[in-house]
Design an enzyme around this catalytic site. Structure first.
Site, PDB file in Angstrom:
ATOM      1  N   ALA A  64      10.941  -7.880  -1.686  1.00 32.16           N
ATOM      2  CA  ALA A  64      11.006  -7.110  -2.927  1.00 32.16           C
ATOM      3  C   ALA A  64      11.621  -8.003  -3.999  1.00 32.16           C
ATOM      4  O   ALA A  64      12.377  -8.942  -3.692  1.00 32.16           O
ATOM      5  CB  ALA A  64      11.852  -5.862  -2.712  1.00 32.16           C
ATOM      6  N   GLY A 109      10.406  -7.124   2.136  1.00 37.50           N
ATOM      7  CA  GLY A 109       9.213  -6.302   1.892  1.00 37.50           C
ATOM      8  C   GLY A 109       7.929  -6.968   2.350  1.00 37.50           C
ATOM      9  O   GLY A 109       6.950  -6.289   2.665  1.00 37.50           O
ATOM     10  N   GLU A 112       7.731  -6.199   5.942  1.00 44.13           N
ATOM     11  CA  GLU A 112       7.425  -4.759   6.053  1.00 44.13           C
ATOM     12  C   GLU A 112       5.956  -4.479   5.712  1.00 44.13           C
ATOM     13  O   GLU A 112       5.313  -3.631   6.331  1.00 44.13           O
ATOM     14  CB  GLU A 112       8.363  -3.969   5.131  1.00 44.13           C
ATOM     15  CG  GLU A 112       9.807  -4.005   5.628  1.00 44.13           C
ATOM     16  CD  GLU A 112      10.820  -3.595   4.565  1.00 44.13           C
ATOM     17  OE1 GLU A 112      10.765  -4.129   3.437  1.00 44.13           O
ATOM     18  OE2 GLU A 112      11.653  -2.728   4.849  1.00 44.13           O
ATOM     19  N   GLU A 132      17.577  -8.822   4.106  1.00 40.84           N
ATOM     20  CA  GLU A 132      18.250  -8.017   3.067  1.00 40.84           C
ATOM     21  C   GLU A 132      19.777  -8.027   3.176  1.00 40.84           C
ATOM     22  O   GLU A 132      20.468  -8.041   2.156  1.00 40.84           O
ATOM     23  CB  GLU A 132      17.751  -6.556   3.110  1.00 40.84           C
ATOM     24  CG  GLU A 132      16.338  -6.360   2.593  1.00 40.84           C
ATOM     25  CD  GLU A 132      15.272  -6.520   3.671  1.00 40.84           C
ATOM     26  OE1 GLU A 132      15.587  -7.029   4.768  1.00 40.84           O
ATOM     27  OE2 GLU A 132      14.121  -6.136   3.411  1.00 40.84           O
TER      28      GLU A 132
END
Ligand code: COA
Length: 259
Positions: A64, A109, A112, A132
């Site tokens: 992200a 992300g 993911e 993260e």
């Protein structure tokens, strides 16, 4: 349509390419919105029988967008997580098989996103993980849920809590990655070939089997068994089943109509 996610169809295989290479395809709000829109197009294209998701440049997606998240309030952070989950949920729910072609970093992300695909192919230099916690953050697009269904419990804990990315050797060993390839060209060729292989199978059977795999993962064993029995019976009413079995017995290739 934004060029943050490029879309093309190569024969029966749809390709979506994350296209923000200068930021290693970091997932910002605009890119997630573009991805959701592109996935809607794929879902509405009856000629697309498989989907490959990949990244432009040297990354699949390095997570992200940290610069964008840095400015968010808690409410905006929740909304951003919801946006990612919505897009990845559409991806997971596609009827057709989806392959993540991980051409480099798939972090946060990016990992993911790869996990929302049905399976992962990767180049030998790829790095995957959920870093993260190194930022004082947690996974927000499925790292504590979808990743936990791809890899054994100890490994999801090491990845999410330890925050250190893994290479392809470990990724293969723990079942996160199905196969690895020497370079991006070989990766893309293999993904396209696998997409074409899947496209030649009975489309209704592939879609129903995929739905059962997704729903079965969310159900206890008894419910999953019952869902399978019901769906198995339903398949006997399809033209694809009649064609596939007739073709086998006549020693010819099937011509599936997807009905
Ligand atoms: N969000 C925003 N920008 C990102 C990004 C992210 N997740 N990942 C990389 N970028 C940007 C960098 O800021 C840099 O931009 P700049 O050229 O304007 O400075 C550009 O992409 C290239 O990245 P850089 O760090 O210079 O490349 P590198 O080869 O030295 O390192 C990584 C590659 C992947 C190891 C490193 O970029 C990284 O650690 N990224 C963050 C990974 C992460 O924590 N992801 C989870 C986020 S929740």
């Amino acid at each position: 349509m934004s060029d943050l996610v490029l879309s093309e169809r190569r024969g029966p295989v749809a390709w979506l390419t994350l296209n923000r290479p200068d930021a290693l395809n970091a997932l910002n709000g605009d890119l997630l919105n573009a991805l959701g829109a592109r996935l809607g197009e794929v879902a509405g294209d009856p000629r697309a029988r498989a989907l490959v998701v990949t990244g432009a440049g040297r990354a699949f997606a390095a997570g992200a967008d940290i610069a964008e998240m840095r400015k968010m309030t808690p409410a905006e952070g929740r909304g951003f997580s919801q946006l990612g989950h919505a897009a990845f949920g559409v991806l997971e729910a596609l009827e057709i098989p989806t392959i993540a072609a991980v051409n480099g970093y798939a972090l946060g992300g990016g990992c993911e996103l790869a996990c929302a695909c049905d399976w992962i192919y990767a180049t030998e230099r790829a790095k995957l993980g959920q870093p993260e916690v190194s930022l004082g953050l947690i996974p927000g697009f499925g790292g504590t849920s979808r990743l936990a269904r791809k890899v054994p419990p100890g490994w999801v804990r090491e990845l999410v809590l330890g925050g250190e990315p893994i290479g392809v050797d470990v990724g293969l060993r723990i079942g996160l990655i199905n196969r690895s390839f020497a370079d991006v060209d070989a990766l893309h060729a293999a993904a396209q070939k696998m997409g074409e292989t899947v496209a030649a199978k009975g489309p209704v059977a592939v879609a129903v089997a995929k739905r059962l795999l997704v729903e079965g993962a969310d159900s206890d064993a008894r419910v999953a068994h019952a869902l399978e029995q019901e769906a198995f019976g339903g398949i006997f009413a399809t033209e694809d089943f009649a064609e596939g079995t007739a073709a086998f017995l006549a020693k010819r290739d099937p011509e599936f109509g997807g009905r």
